[in-house]
Design an enzyme around this catalytic site. Structure first.
Site, mmCIF file in Angstrom:
data_model
loop_
_atom_site.group_PDB
_atom_site.id
_atom_site.type_symbol
_atom_site.label_atom_id
_atom_site.label_comp_id
_atom_site.label_asym_id
_atom_site.label_seq_id
_atom_site.Cartn_x
_atom_site.Cartn_y
_atom_site.Cartn_z
ATOM 1 N N ALA A 292 0.965 -1.068 0.000
ATOM 2 C CA ALA A 292 0.134 -0.159 -0.139
ATOM 3 C C ALA A 292 0.880 1.103 0.076
ATOM 4 C CB ALA A 292 -1.144 0.198 1.104
ATOM 5 N N SER A 293 0.401 2.367 0.099
ATOM 6 C CA SER A 293 0.937 3.625 -0.048
ATOM 7 C C SER A 293 2.040 3.698 1.095
ATOM 8 C CB SER A 293 0.299 4.872 -0.084
ATOM 9 O OG SER A 293 -0.710 4.809 1.426
ATOM 10 N N LYS B 267 3.115 -6.468 8.927
ATOM 11 C CA LYS B 267 2.870 -5.115 8.117
ATOM 12 C C LYS B 267 4.111 -4.252 8.499
ATOM 13 C CE LYS B 267 -0.411 -1.103 7.309
ATOM 14 N NZ LYS B 267 -1.665 -0.779 7.754
ATOM 15 N N GLN C 26 3.848 -2.588 3.461
ATOM 16 C CA GLN C 26 3.413 -3.667 2.796
ATOM 17 C C GLN C 26 3.457 -4.983 3.731
ATOM 18 O OE1 GLN C 26 7.176 -3.303 0.253
ATOM 19 N NE2 GLN C 26 8.032 -5.086 1.130
ATOM 20 N N ASP D 91 -11.518 3.866 5.705
ATOM 21 C CA ASP D 91 -10.749 3.536 4.471
ATOM 22 C C ASP D 91 -11.375 1.809 4.152
ATOM 23 O OD1 ASP D 91 -9.056 4.021 2.291
ATOM 24 O OD2 ASP D 91 -7.335 3.299 3.369
#
Length: 537
Positions: A167-168, A186, A171, A323
């Site tokens: 992701a931004s 993560k 990972q 989100d």
């Protein structure tokens, strides 16, 4: 005019570059590793130059390409479409080259169907979610060693060097603890904290400068939102605490669906602000009906569960996962619930990525619930009253209602049971785009008026709408009926908590009975309508 545009372009690039030192200083001052941040300042001018050049190019392209073309002409419409497409590609390229906060901003822009042209949506929505850059394994090892004190192979029994998702900001890698548990790790991309302050300062500078040069371009509210949310998203311990609080809210405030919602268990001894270790959960992606059906589950049940879950968060908990795009939602058969009487399996919605949450105070939560109740029941007076309470003003309440429902005002107040259904055909989509284009200045004004928390609710609605459309794949208003029911329940519960006499309690009880009867009638009418449509086909 052309000379002015070129001068504006040069001024923008020069001003941005001249303030680069200030942005770099901000990065160093806010860094948790000043020495590393100082080294990174050599990359900040490059990132800033890309940003200023892209912003200036986009601004110049719009001004120069449309210069002299008559309003409402076919030629202007064609050229506008071409400029939108070019600009969207430029923005996409910038986001991927600079990464981090830029991808986060790109994700926001890609979800603003009510504000930006469709070319931006088509270009940014999927790419910003599915093509995020990854860190090298060497970089991952450096982060793990810094956060946990040793290499991944020492901390974990197994550690897959290839990430399963990126992701931004981070990972995810699959690993196995020395006790045998399969976990998801993560790992934050390197130097995110170090570059965030500088990136934010430069983006803010460019957006403010563009607004001064071209007043119709005003995305300052978006930059403000990222400024508020990014520090929290960069602290994974906040994310872990959010997941705990979310599940606790369901157990306390929504026990009737608590077993249908799940968040992975956190391994606190293997987690820090930049590395989060959690239970590995397998499931189907929420926007993949075929995989959901292979699990023996019905996509329509998932759509209903999704609507109910987030309605409970918004209207009863006041603590909302903001989100909920497809990558952050999984579906599995519930391991704790027995199958139904006909052997039908029961679903469980798994919520991932708890970094972005917003809290609604009692007043905002109640007014927002009352607004949605009025929207579902096509109550024009209630819609206006609660839009005004939420900050939309006497002049922009119809626009606010349109953004929430993606329907024009005449459809919002239509008493038909399917008045909020979006058909999804070309003419319907064209109407929405025309609506957004025609009222762009008013939409921008509205977004400045609304509280920041309501802007996040708009983003949440957009994400849920996209997921729901992927699940159902046909026009449906059932999710709106669920939203109407839950918002009404929340309002009744709030009134009951303030009832001080038997008389007032009875009045609230009668109101609840009346609303339940009304929603039951709406549901029956919807079933009849769906049956008639099915029989036609």
């Amino acid at each position: 005019m052309a000379r002015f545009i070129w001068a504006a372009k040069s001024k923008l690039a020069f001003t941005a570059t001249a303030l680069c030192a200030g942005a770099g200083a901000a990065s160093i001052a806010n860094s948790d590793d000043p020495a590393t941040s100082l080294k990174l300042c050599t990359t900040v001018p490059i990132r800033l130059f890309r940003l200023s050049l892209t912003a200036a190019s986009i601004a110049f392209d719009y001004q120069y390409s449309l210069l002299g073309l008559p309003e409402d002409s076919i030629e202007r419409a064609k050229v506008t479409h071409e400029v939108h497409a070019r600009s969207a590609r430029r923005l996409e390229e910038l986001c991927f080259k600079n990464g981090g906060i830029y991808i986060k901003l790109g994700q926001h822009v890609g979800q603003l169907e009510y504000l930006v042209p469709q070319e931006y949506i088509n270009t940014l929505r999927d790419s910003m979610l599915n093509r995020c850059p990854t860190s090298s394994y060497d970089q991952v090892c450096q982060v793990v060693k810094k956060e946990l004190g040793d290499a991944p192979e020492e901390i974990f029994e197994e550690f897959d060097p290839v990430p399963i998702a990126s992701a931004s900001l981070a990972q995810v890698h699959v690993a196995r603890t020395h006790q045998g548990q399969k976990v998801a790790v993560k790992v934050q991309h390197m130097h995110m904290t170090d570059t965030a302050a500088a990136d934010y300062a430069t983006v803010e500078l460019i957006v403010n400068t563009l607004h001064r040069l071209f007043p119709s371009f005003d995305y300052r509210w978006l930059v403000d939102e990222v400024h508020d949310s990014l520090p929290k998203e960069l602290d994974f311990l906040i994310e872990a605490k959010n997941s705990i609080k979310c599940m606790d809210n369901f157990r306390r405030l929504s026990p009737h669906i608590a077993d249908y919602v799940y968040a992975p268990i956190i391994y606190w001894n293997l987690s820090t602000s930049k590395l989060l270790t959690m239970e590995f959960v397998e499931g189907a992606e929420v926007n993949d009906p075929k995989s959901i059906q292979k699990l023996g589950l019905d996509p329509h049940d998932i759509a209903r569960l999704l609507s109910r879950t987030f309605a409970e968060m918004m209207f009863k908990h006041g603590f909302v996962h903001c989100d909920p795009h497809a990558a952050n939602l999984l579906v599995r058969t519930s391991p704790s619930l027995k199958s139904g009487v006909f052997g039908k399996r029961k679903p469980q919605l798994v919520l991932l990525d708890h970094g972005l949450y917003k809290e609604l105070d009692v007043s905002t939560r109640t007014n927002y619930a009352a607004l949605w109740k009025a929207l579902v029941l096509a109550d024009a007076k209630g819609i206006k009253e609660n839009c005004v309470k939420l900050g939309a003003g006497e002049d922009l309440y119809a626009l606010f209602a349109g953004i929430l429902t993606m329907r024009p005002w005449n459809r919002v107040i239509d008493p038909a049971v399917d008045h909020l259904a979006i058909q999804g055909n070309a003419s319907d989509h064209s109407e929405l785009q025309m609506y957004a284009s025609l009222y762009f200045p008013q939409i921008t004004e509205l977004l400045h008026k609304l509280p920041r928390v309501i802007l996040l609710m708009l983003k949440t609605n957009d994400c849920l709408r996209a997921v729901n459309n992927a699940l159902i794949q046909r026009p449906s208003v059932e999710s709106f009926i669920i939203i109407g029911r839950v918002s009404s329940e929340a309002l009744i519960e709030e009134k009951l908590s303030h009832s001080k006499s038997l008389y007032s309690f009875l009045l609230v009880w009668l109101e609840q009975f009346s609303l339940e009867a009304r929603f039951l009638i709406m549901q029956v009418a919807l079933w009849i309508l769906q049956f008639r449509k099915a029989s036609i086909y």
